[in-house]
Design a protein around this motif. Sequence first.
Motif, mmCIF file in Angstrom:
data_model
loop_
_atom_site.group_PDB
_atom_site.id
_atom_site.type_symbol
_atom_site.label_atom_id
_atom_site.label_comp_id
_atom_site.label_asym_id
_atom_site.label_seq_id
_atom_site.Cartn_x
_atom_site.Cartn_y
_atom_site.Cartn_z
ATOM 1 N N PRO A 29 0.832 -1.207 0.000
ATOM 2 C CA PRO A 29 0.000 0.000 0.000
ATOM 3 C C PRO A 29 0.865 1.255 0.000
ATOM 4 C CG PRO A 29 0.003 -0.993 2.167
ATOM 5 C CD PRO A 29 0.765 -1.916 1.268
ATOM 6 N N PRO A 30 0.417 2.306 -0.665
ATOM 7 C CA PRO A 30 1.148 3.577 -0.620
ATOM 8 C C PRO A 30 1.156 4.129 0.806
ATOM 9 C CG PRO A 30 -0.552 3.606 -2.331
ATOM 10 C CD PRO A 30 -0.761 2.366 -1.519
ATOM 11 N N VAL A 31 2.074 5.005 1.087
ATOM 12 C CA VAL A 31 2.139 5.654 2.397
ATOM 13 C C VAL A 31 0.809 6.353 2.655
ATOM 14 C CG1 VAL A 31 3.280 7.473 3.730
ATOM 15 C CG2 VAL A 31 4.644 5.944 2.282
ATOM 16 N N GLY A 32 0.267 6.172 3.861
ATOM 17 C CA GLY A 32 -0.998 6.800 4.234
ATOM 18 C C GLY A 32 -2.219 5.964 3.901
ATOM 19 N N GLN A 33 -2.006 4.756 3.366
ATOM 20 C CA GLN A 33 -3.113 3.858 3.045
ATOM 21 C C GLN A 33 -2.823 2.463 3.559
ATOM 22 O OE1 GLN A 33 -3.512 4.240 -1.249
ATOM 23 N NE2 GLN A 33 -5.132 5.753 -0.967
ATOM 24 N N HIS A 34 -3.863 1.665 3.677
ATOM 25 C CA HIS A 34 -3.730 0.265 4.064
ATOM 26 C C HIS A 34 -4.835 -0.535 3.381
ATOM 27 C CE1 HIS A 34 -6.627 1.911 6.962
ATOM 28 N NE2 HIS A 34 -7.127 0.693 7.029
ATOM 29 N N PHE A 35 -4.671 -1.854 3.387
ATOM 30 C CA PHE A 35 -5.674 -2.732 2.800
ATOM 31 C C PHE A 35 -6.731 -3.091 3.840
ATOM 32 C CE2 PHE A 35 -2.015 -3.819 0.061
ATOM 33 C CZ PHE A 35 -2.593 -3.579 -1.178
ATOM 34 N N ILE A 36 -7.970 -3.167 3.401
ATOM 35 C CA ILE A 36 -9.043 -3.776 4.184
ATOM 36 C C ILE A 36 -9.497 -4.990 3.396
ATOM 37 C CG2 ILE A 36 -11.457 -3.562 4.884
ATOM 38 C CD1 ILE A 36 -10.962 -0.857 5.869
ATOM 39 N N VAL A 37 -9.556 -6.129 4.081
ATOM 40 C CA VAL A 37 -10.019 -7.373 3.464
ATOM 41 C C VAL A 37 -11.382 -7.691 4.071
ATOM 42 C CG1 VAL A 37 -9.561 -9.831 3.146
ATOM 43 C CG2 VAL A 37 -7.664 -8.179 3.087
ATOM 44 N N ILE A 38 -12.367 -7.851 3.197
ATOM 45 C CA ILE A 38 -13.742 -8.098 3.619
ATOM 46 C C ILE A 38 -14.150 -9.490 3.143
ATOM 47 C CG2 ILE A 38 -16.144 -7.335 3.469
ATOM 48 C CD1 ILE A 38 -15.024 -4.527 2.764
ATOM 49 N N THR A 90 -22.083 -17.987 -2.867
ATOM 50 C CA THR A 90 -20.629 -18.046 -3.004
ATOM 51 C C THR A 90 -20.026 -17.198 -1.896
ATOM 52 O OG1 THR A 90 -18.766 -17.827 -4.539
ATOM 53 C CG2 THR A 90 -20.444 -16.087 -4.613
ATOM 54 N N SER A 91 -18.834 -17.566 -1.458
ATOM 55 C CA SER A 91 -18.149 -16.829 -0.389
ATOM 56 C C SER A 91 -16.709 -16.581 -0.792
ATOM 57 C CB SER A 91 -18.164 -17.631 0.923
ATOM 58 O OG SER A 91 -19.472 -17.792 1.387
ATOM 59 N N GLY A 92 -16.122 -15.565 -0.187
ATOM 60 C CA GLY A 92 -14.715 -15.267 -0.432
ATOM 61 C C GLY A 92 -14.367 -13.890 0.082
ATOM 62 N N GLU A 93 -13.171 -13.444 -0.285
ATOM 63 C CA GLU A 93 -12.645 -12.178 0.220
ATOM 64 C C GLU A 93 -12.525 -11.140 -0.897
ATOM 65 O OE1 GLU A 93 -9.663 -13.849 3.655
ATOM 66 O OE2 GLU A 93 -9.031 -13.987 1.562
ATOM 67 N N LEU A 94 -12.749 -9.895 -0.519
ATOM 68 C CA LEU A 94 -12.556 -8.728 -1.375
ATOM 69 C C LEU A 94 -11.508 -7.854 -0.714
ATOM 70 C CD1 LEU A 94 -16.345 -7.801 -1.708
ATOM 71 C CD2 LEU A 94 -14.995 -9.083 -3.375
ATOM 72 N N SER A 95 -10.706 -7.124 -1.493
ATOM 73 C CA SER A 95 -9.687 -6.249 -0.893
ATOM 74 C C SER A 95 -9.772 -4.849 -1.495
ATOM 75 C CB SER A 95 -8.283 -6.825 -1.090
ATOM 76 O OG SER A 95 -7.983 -6.986 -2.462
ATOM 77 N N TYR A 96 -9.553 -3.874 -0.635
ATOM 78 C CA TYR A 96 -9.632 -2.462 -1.011
ATOM 79 C C TYR A 96 -8.527 -1.693 -0.314
ATOM 80 C CZ TYR A 96 -14.354 -3.884 -2.224
ATOM 81 O OH TYR A 96 -15.429 -4.541 -2.757
ATOM 82 N N LEU A 97 -8.026 -0.653 -0.970
ATOM 83 C CA LEU A 97 -7.091 0.286 -0.356
ATOM 84 C C LEU A 97 -7.899 1.425 0.245
ATOM 85 C CD1 LEU A 97 -4.064 0.900 -2.736
ATOM 86 C CD2 LEU A 97 -3.987 0.199 -0.348
ATOM 87 N N VAL A 98 -7.642 1.740 1.514
ATOM 88 C CA VAL A 98 -8.341 2.843 2.162
ATOM 89 C C VAL A 98 -7.328 3.740 2.869
ATOM 90 C CG1 VAL A 98 -10.470 1.528 2.481
ATOM 91 C CG2 VAL A 98 -8.787 1.598 4.303
ATOM 92 N N SER A 99 -7.721 4.959 3.085
ATOM 93 C CA SER A 99 -6.876 5.923 3.782
ATOM 94 C C SER A 99 -6.725 5.516 5.244
ATOM 95 C CB SER A 99 -7.510 7.310 3.688
ATOM 96 O OG SER A 99 -6.795 8.226 4.474
ATOM 97 N N ASP A 100 -5.542 5.740 5.790
ATOM 98 C CA ASP A 100 -5.298 5.426 7.202
ATOM 99 C C ASP A 100 -6.212 6.209 8.133
ATOM 100 O OD1 ASP A 100 -3.341 3.601 6.556
ATOM 101 O OD2 ASP A 100 -1.664 4.962 6.984
ATOM 102 N N ASP A 101 -6.696 7.365 7.695
ATOM 103 C CA ASP A 101 -7.546 8.166 8.574
ATOM 104 C C ASP A 101 -9.037 7.956 8.326
ATOM 105 O OD1 ASP A 101 -7.782 9.462 6.152
ATOM 106 O OD2 ASP A 101 -7.185 11.428 6.896
ATOM 107 N N ALA A 102 -9.414 6.954 7.518
ATOM 108 C CA ALA A 102 -10.836 6.667 7.269
ATOM 109 C C ALA A 102 -11.496 6.234 8.571
ATOM 110 C CB ALA A 102 -10.980 5.584 6.209
ATOM 111 N N LYS A 103 -12.654 6.783 8.845
ATOM 112 C CA LYS A 103 -13.358 6.481 10.091
ATOM 113 C C LYS A 103 -14.576 5.585 9.863
ATOM 114 C CE LYS A 103 -11.511 10.165 12.663
ATOM 115 N NZ LYS A 103 -10.284 10.071 11.959
#
Length: 128
Positions: A29-38, A90-103
Amino acid sequence: KAQVGQSLATMQVNNVVEKDASPNDPFKPPVGQHFIVISITLRNYSASSFDFAPVLQTYLTDEAQRHLEMSPTVLDNPVTAGKLMPGTQTSGELSYLVSDDAKQITLHFVPEQDNAKSLSQLLTNKFR
């Protein structure tokens, strides 16, 4: 035949985790972001099959209403695109990049049958 108010498809959120990139992970992830896995389960209650393409039919919004598309990362159980037959799931995971300050993050699912409506599952970012 569908009844007024009847759900033809539902997307259940099973789990939400923040993911740190491992040293060997090809996706950083770029600086200031992270992955969320759903982790999700998608169920088809209708009498017809429909095509599910997660990259085209899911997205996130944050509290500023920024539109966040799926982003690749290494997943244990990625959800696959394909035809969902009547009465199946069907089941599984999705991934997204989000801002570190997302609330507050909202997952949107836009079924192919009606792109004007979306099923939304509110996810509160309680990890920070």
